[in-house]
Design a protein around this motif. Structure first.
Motif, PDB file in Angstrom:
ATOM      1  N   VAL A  17       0.868  -4.409 -12.269  1.00 14.64           N
ATOM      2  CA  VAL A  17      -0.001  -4.369 -11.402  1.00 14.64           C
ATOM      3  C   VAL A  17      -0.468  -5.564 -10.853  1.00 14.64           C
ATOM      4  O   VAL A  17      -0.894  -6.518 -11.497  1.00 14.64           O
ATOM      5  N   THR A  31       3.108   3.402  -2.064  1.00 19.89           N
ATOM      6  CA  THR A  31       3.736   3.585  -3.385  1.00 19.89           C
ATOM      7  C   THR A  31       4.906   4.647  -3.156  1.00 19.89           C
ATOM      8  O   THR A  31       4.659   5.413  -2.674  1.00 19.89           O
ATOM      9  N   GLY A  90     -11.358  -2.102 -11.237  1.00 16.91           N
ATOM     10  CA  GLY A  90     -10.181  -1.299 -10.979  1.00 16.91           C
ATOM     11  C   GLY A  90      -8.932  -1.336 -11.834  1.00 16.91           C
ATOM     12  O   GLY A  90      -8.344  -0.280 -12.002  1.00 16.91           O
ATOM     13  N   ILE A 112      -7.123   1.705 -14.062  1.00 12.51           N
ATOM     14  CA  ILE A 112      -5.820   1.942 -14.449  1.00 12.51           C
ATOM     15  C   ILE A 112      -5.219   1.988 -15.717  1.00 12.51           C
ATOM     16  O   ILE A 112      -4.690   2.741 -16.232  1.00 12.51           O
ATOM     17  N   LYS A 119      -2.698   1.548  -8.100  1.00 13.64           N
ATOM     18  CA  LYS A 119      -4.245   1.708  -7.733  1.00 13.64           C
ATOM     19  C   LYS A 119      -4.841   2.809  -8.622  1.00 13.64           C
ATOM     20  O   LYS A 119      -4.063   3.409  -9.229  1.00 13.64           O
ATOM     21  N   ASP A 175      -6.362   5.153  -8.085  1.00 17.31           N
ATOM     22  CA  ASP A 175      -6.016   6.714  -7.536  1.00 17.31           C
ATOM     23  C   ASP A 175      -4.880   7.171  -7.624  1.00 17.31           C
ATOM     24  O   ASP A 175      -4.508   8.398  -7.681  1.00 17.31           O
ATOM     25  N   ASN A 176      -3.727   6.354  -7.959  1.00 16.48           N
ATOM     26  CA  ASN A 176      -2.472   6.858  -8.085  1.00 16.48           C
ATOM     27  C   ASN A 176      -1.885   6.581  -9.548  1.00 16.48           C
ATOM     28  O   ASN A 176      -0.811   6.961  -9.760  1.00 16.48           O
ATOM     29  N   SER A 181       2.345  -1.398  -5.620  1.00 15.26           N
ATOM     30  CA  SER A 181       0.752  -0.588  -5.164  1.00 15.26           C
ATOM     31  C   SER A 181       0.198   0.247  -5.914  1.00 15.26           C
ATOM     32  O   SER A 181      -0.331   1.373  -5.548  1.00 15.26           O
ATOM     33  N   ALA A 224      -4.327  -4.748  -7.393  1.00 17.94           N
ATOM     34  CA  ALA A 224      -5.519  -4.084  -7.917  1.00 17.94           C
ATOM     35  C   ALA A 224      -5.702  -4.716  -9.447  1.00 17.94           C
ATOM     36  O   ALA A 224      -6.971  -4.351 -10.077  1.00 17.94           O
ATOM     37  N   SER A 225      -5.042  -5.499 -10.061  1.00 20.39           N
ATOM     38  CA  SER A 225      -5.335  -6.296 -11.335  1.00 20.39           C
ATOM     39  C   SER A 225      -6.222  -7.297 -11.217  1.00 20.39           C
ATOM     40  O   SER A 225      -6.734  -8.087 -12.218  1.00 20.39           O
ATOM     41  N   GLY A 282       0.821  -1.047   0.108  1.00 22.30           N
ATOM     42  CA  GLY A 282      -0.103   0.030  -0.152  1.00 22.30           C
ATOM     43  C   GLY A 282       0.770   1.367  -0.050  1.00 22.30           C
ATOM     44  O   GLY A 282       0.489   2.288   0.077  1.00 22.30           O
TER      45      GLY A 282
END
Ligand code: PGA
Length: 252
Positions: free
Chosen positions: A233, A177, A242, A246, A215, A217-218, A213, A236-237, A175
């Motif tokens: 990834v 990054t 999600g 990405i 995601k 949102d980043n 990490s 989150a993959s 988590g």
């Protein structure tokens, strides 16, 4: 112009039925995605069912690991040829979990990269430092050693399909990054090393993914850095929506 490449490393997750369901959802979500190369890397036992589901899709398939020999008495291993025939385009080589838990070294990574190319697979060569190495100021030295070892003996024109993934070990599955600046610095270092070693054309064409990490949102801020050409990834993959977010972040 380098086309970004976003790959999902599913690690030891998904049964065959879950893999097929995930691929099916993803396919529907990214049908219109253009200007990005997409790949999924399921566990090897799920490659063939995933390949069947991907038959009418531009999403590519990748293996997570392979042996460097053509074949032989290597219980539990898969060969490059097996991956190729299963429908793989990519193979991840030298992931930090393989280095950490399965004794992979720069020397075995080098043999695997060589075998991948000769089998017509595009290797995704993973490099990255541990937290201790970063904190002692050794990030660039560690990455350089991994690049030198993994790519020893190659000529520039053999590396056209190579992808490098910069994955700081401290950012994988934690988590945490790397900041876009931290990641960009190392990506720039990798490209500069590539230029010194293989020349400007090879360096300019090299795609360098960031992993650790990533995601929804980043993803965008990371991939908008000049030397970050996509993402590798993990966690989150495993969720189609999600991962699709990405992928969209790579295009815009
Ligand atoms: P993560 O894994 O996205 O779950 O941190 C990345 C990787 O190991 O490739």
């Amino acid at each position: 112009m380098r086309i970004p490449v976003v790959a999902g490393n599913w690690k030891m997750f998904t049964t065959a039925s879950e893999a097929v369901a995930l691929v099916r959802s993803l396919k529907a979500l990214v049908r219109d995605a253009a200007g990005v190369e997409i790949a999924v890397c399921p566990p090897s036992v799920n490659l063939i069912p995933a390949a069947e589901e991907l038959r009418d899709s531009a999403i590519r398939l990748g293996g997570q690991n392979m042996h460097w020999e053509d074949e032989g008495a290597f219980t539990g291993e898969v060969s490059a040829k097996m991956l190729k025939e299963a429908g793989c385009h990519f193979v991840i080589v030298g992931h930090s979990e393989r280095r950490q838990y399965f004794g992979e070294t720069d020397e075995t990574v080098n043999r695997k990269v060589r075998k991948a190319f000769s089998a017509g697979l595009a290797p995704i060569l993973c490099v990255g430092e541990t937290l201790q190495e970063r904190e002692s100021g050794r990030t660039e030295a560690v990455v350089k050693t991994q690049l030198e070892g993994g790519l020893k003996g190659f000529m520039a024109d053999e590396l056209k399909t190579l992808v490098v993934a910069y994955e700081p070990v401290w950012a994988i599955g934690t988590g945490k990054t790397a900041t876009p600046e931290q990641a960009q610095d190392v990506h720039h270092f990798i490209r500069t090393w590539f230029e010194k070693t293989f020349g400007p054309a090879a360096a300019d064409g090299l795609r360098i993914q960031y992993g650790g990490s990533v995601k929804p949102d980043n993803a965008k801020v990371l991939m908008s850095q000049p030397d970050i050409d996509g993402a590798l990834v993990g966690g989150a993959s495993l969720k189609a929506d999600g991962f699709a977010a990405i992928i969209r972040a790579a295009v815009s």
